[in-house]
Design a protein around this motif. Structure first.
Motif, PDB file in Angstrom:
ATOM      1  N   UNK A   3      35.324  25.409  25.613  1.00  0.00           N
ATOM      2  CA  UNK A   3      35.768  26.193  26.760  1.00  0.00           C
ATOM      3  C   UNK A   3      35.516  25.391  28.035  1.00  0.00           C
ATOM      4  N   UNK A   4      36.512  25.353  28.928  1.00  0.00           N
ATOM      5  CA  UNK A   4      36.419  24.562  30.151  1.00  0.00           C
ATOM      6  C   UNK A   4      36.641  25.460  31.360  1.00  0.00           C
ATOM      7  N   UNK A   5      35.727  25.351  32.331  1.00  0.00           N
ATOM      8  CA  UNK A   5      35.853  26.064  33.598  1.00  0.00           C
ATOM      9  C   UNK A   5      35.821  25.037  34.724  1.00  0.00           C
ATOM     10  N   UNK A   6      36.735  25.178  35.675  1.00  0.00           N
ATOM     11  CA  UNK A   6      36.785  24.272  36.810  1.00  0.00           C
ATOM     12  C   UNK A   6      36.309  25.003  38.053  1.00  0.00           C
ATOM     13  N   UNK A   7      35.270  24.472  38.693  1.00  0.00           N
ATOM     14  CA  UNK A   7      34.706  25.076  39.901  1.00  0.00           C
ATOM     15  C   UNK A   7      35.309  24.385  41.126  1.00  0.00           C
ATOM     16  N   UNK A   8      35.995  25.160  41.937  1.00  0.00           N
ATOM     17  CA  UNK A   8      36.638  24.660  43.139  1.00  0.00           C
ATOM     18  C   UNK A   8      36.037  25.346  44.356  1.00  0.00           C
ATOM     19  N   UNK A   9      36.307  24.782  45.520  1.00  0.00           N
ATOM     20  CA  UNK A   9      35.812  25.380  46.754  1.00  0.00           C
ATOM     21  C   UNK A   9      35.520  24.315  47.781  1.00  0.00           C
ATOM     22  N   UNK A  10      35.580  24.713  49.029  1.00  0.00           N
ATOM     23  CA  UNK A  10      35.409  23.740  50.093  1.00  0.00           C
ATOM     24  C   UNK A  10      33.950  23.293  50.194  1.00  0.00           C
ATOM     25  N   UNK A  11      33.747  22.214  50.937  1.00  0.00           N
ATOM     26  CA  UNK A  11      32.414  21.632  51.097  1.00  0.00           C
ATOM     27  C   UNK A  11      31.417  22.684  51.591  1.00  0.00           C
ATOM     28  N   UNK A  12      30.288  22.770  50.898  1.00  0.00           N
ATOM     29  CA  UNK A  12      29.230  23.672  51.317  1.00  0.00           C
ATOM     30  C   UNK A  12      29.437  25.123  50.955  1.00  0.00           C
ATOM     31  N   UNK A  13      30.425  25.414  50.116  1.00  0.00           N
ATOM     32  CA  UNK A  13      30.719  26.815  49.787  1.00  0.00           C
ATOM     33  C   UNK A  13      29.724  27.410  48.799  1.00  0.00           C
ATOM     34  N   UNK A  14      29.097  26.569  47.967  1.00  0.00           N
ATOM     35  CA  UNK A  14      28.141  27.084  46.985  1.00  0.00           C
ATOM     36  C   UNK A  14      28.488  26.729  45.553  1.00  0.00           C
ATOM     37  N   UNK A  15      29.324  25.712  45.338  1.00  0.00           N
ATOM     38  CA  UNK A  15      29.738  25.347  43.972  1.00  0.00           C
ATOM     39  C   UNK A  15      28.561  24.875  43.118  1.00  0.00           C
ATOM     40  N   UNK A  16      27.691  24.045  43.705  1.00  0.00           N
ATOM     41  CA  UNK A  16      26.561  23.529  42.927  1.00  0.00           C
ATOM     42  C   UNK A  16      25.578  24.640  42.593  1.00  0.00           C
ATOM     43  N   UNK A  17      25.410  25.574  43.477  1.00  0.00           N
ATOM     44  CA  UNK A  17      24.555  26.733  43.190  1.00  0.00           C
ATOM     45  C   UNK A  17      25.139  27.542  42.039  1.00  0.00           C
ATOM     46  N   UNK A  18      26.461  27.730  42.053  1.00  0.00           N
ATOM     47  CA  UNK A  18      27.122  28.411  40.944  1.00  0.00           C
ATOM     48  C   UNK A  18      26.902  27.646  39.646  1.00  0.00           C
ATOM     49  N   UNK A  19      27.041  26.341  39.707  1.00  0.00           N
ATOM     50  CA  UNK A  19      26.851  25.510  38.520  1.00  0.00           C
ATOM     51  C   UNK A  19      25.456  25.691  37.938  1.00  0.00           C
ATOM     52  N   UNK A  20      24.455  25.658  38.773  1.00  0.00           N
ATOM     53  CA  UNK A  20      23.068  25.824  38.295  1.00  0.00           C
ATOM     54  C   UNK A  20      22.881  27.190  37.643  1.00  0.00           C
ATOM     55  N   UNK A  21      23.433  28.235  38.270  1.00  0.00           N
ATOM     56  CA  UNK A  21      23.317  29.577  37.699  1.00  0.00           C
ATOM     57  C   UNK A  21      23.998  29.665  36.332  1.00  0.00           C
ATOM     58  N   UNK A  22      25.168  29.048  36.227  1.00  0.00           N
ATOM     59  CA  UNK A  22      25.926  29.112  34.975  1.00  0.00           C
ATOM     60  C   UNK A  22      25.240  28.329  33.858  1.00  0.00           C
ATOM     61  N   UNK A  23      24.619  27.201  34.173  1.00  0.00           N
ATOM     62  CA  UNK A  23      23.914  26.430  33.152  1.00  0.00           C
ATOM     63  C   UNK A  23      22.810  27.252  32.509  1.00  0.00           C
ATOM     64  N   UNK A  24      22.101  27.991  33.319  1.00  0.00           N
ATOM     65  CA  UNK A  24      21.028  28.842  32.792  1.00  0.00           C
ATOM     66  C   UNK A  24      21.605  29.921  31.892  1.00  0.00           C
ATOM     67  N   UNK A  25      22.666  30.570  32.343  1.00  0.00           N
ATOM     68  CA  UNK A  25      23.227  31.683  31.590  1.00  0.00           C
ATOM     69  C   UNK A  25      23.933  31.237  30.312  1.00  0.00           C
ATOM     70  N   UNK A  26      24.600  30.089  30.361  1.00  0.00           N
ATOM     71  CA  UNK A  26      25.261  29.580  29.161  1.00  0.00           C
ATOM     72  C   UNK A  26      24.237  29.324  28.065  1.00  0.00           C
ATOM     73  N   UNK A  27      23.124  28.731  28.440  1.00  0.00           N
ATOM     74  CA  UNK A  27      22.074  28.446  27.447  1.00  0.00           C
ATOM     75  C   UNK A  27      21.428  29.739  26.948  1.00  0.00           C
TER      76      UNK A  27
END
Length: 293
Positions: A3-27
């Motif tokens: 399964x592939x999800x692409x995170x988009x959004x302008x600079x400083x919007x919070x993409x990396x924060x979303x990524x960190x949250x998703x890594x925890x939940x996926x595991x």
């Protein structure tokens, strides 16, 4: 399939924060995640946020959506060859157009291994309110990232008044009425919400005036070589909603398949000197009826 999800959004919007949250939940869901991250600079700043043990590939000092496309394909192919994982999370640079980034992901070398679930755009709510103060180019990119999303996180809602929150949600909904919009602070959403995403055909197409791209991808494999003129006539008859084709086309009389690129009605053939997989990836809207000649 992964399964592939692409995170988009302008600079400083919070993409990396979303990524960190998703890594925890996926595991926590018992699945193994992997990450492909694109950064415009030469330093891997955001990737430091990815914890050890998570397979990670990066594209530095380039953009996944343009000059870095081939490098992106190579990194993802290496990731698939070297690691076993269930979910691939792709974080684009804030300067990436999501549709072009999607094009870079679907290499014909590995597209059949990927189950693309959707584009998740993190929208900075305060920036939305100030969008008319942006330069025309930046404003256009900011709106495009929202326009082509399948799920939109209206982020940083904790910084707005109730009136401003309503203005943001209604404004974004007017721009993209197909996507689900979630009000967030700290880009926090449940992983189960992302699992509901699907890039398949929508039940309703009544909001076509919005210009929403309901993108689909299809992988076509050639059972035998084709005549070039027959293939090019097929290209001319394709609907305008086919935006991109790339892959390797086996032509009659040639030993190896030709590398092939197609975009905006323009085709490009390149000779290939290795036995590549005879297959192409087609990206567009409403392409279920498209078949090889």
């Amino acid at each position: 399939m992964v399964d592939v999800y692409l995170f988009s959004g302008f600079l400083g919007s919070g993409k990396t924060t979303l990524l960190k949250n998703m890594l925890i939940q996926v595991k926590e869901a018992g699945l193994k995640p992997a990450v492909f991250m694109n950064e415009l600079g030469e330093l891997a700043i955001d990737s430091d946020e990815v914890e050890d043990g998570v397979p990670l590939k990066e594209l530095l000092d380039g953009c996944i959506c343009c000059t870095g496309s081939e490098k992106s394909e190579a990194q993802i192919q290496t990731l698939l060859a070297e690691e076993e994982f269930d979910v691939l999370l792709i974080e684009t640079t804030g300067a990436a157009h999501p549709v072009e980034a999607l094009d870079a992901i679907f290499s014909p070398l590995f597209a059949e291994k990927l189950n693309f679930r959707g584009i998740v755009t993190v929208a900075d709510s305060k920036r939305w309110l100030d969008r008319d103060r942006m330069s025309p180019q930046i404003r256009s990119l900011f709106l495009e990232q929202i326009r082509h999303a399948d799920l939109i996180l209206a982020n940083k809602m904790d910084l707005l008044t109730d009136k401003e929150q309503g203005e943001v949600v209604f404004g974004i909904q007017a721009l993209n009425s197909e996507a689900r919009i979630v009000q967030t602070s700290g880009a926090k959403i449940p992983y189960k919400l992302m699992e509901t995403l699907s890039t398949g055909p929508k039940e309703s197409v009544e909001t076509a005036e919005i210009g929403k791209l309901n993108l689909n991808t299809r992988v076509f494999r050639f059972a035998e070589p084709v005549k070039r003129e027959v293939f090019e006539q097929w290209l001319r008859n394709l609907p305008e909603t086919v935006y991109r084709i790339k892959g390797y086309v086996p032509l009659e009389g040639d030993k190896y398949p030709h590398a092939f690129q197609y975009a905006y009605g323009m085709a490009q053939w390149l000779p290939e000197y290795m036995k590549m997989q005879p297959q192409i990836v087609v990206i567009g809207e409403g392409i279920d009826g498209v078949e090889l000649p």
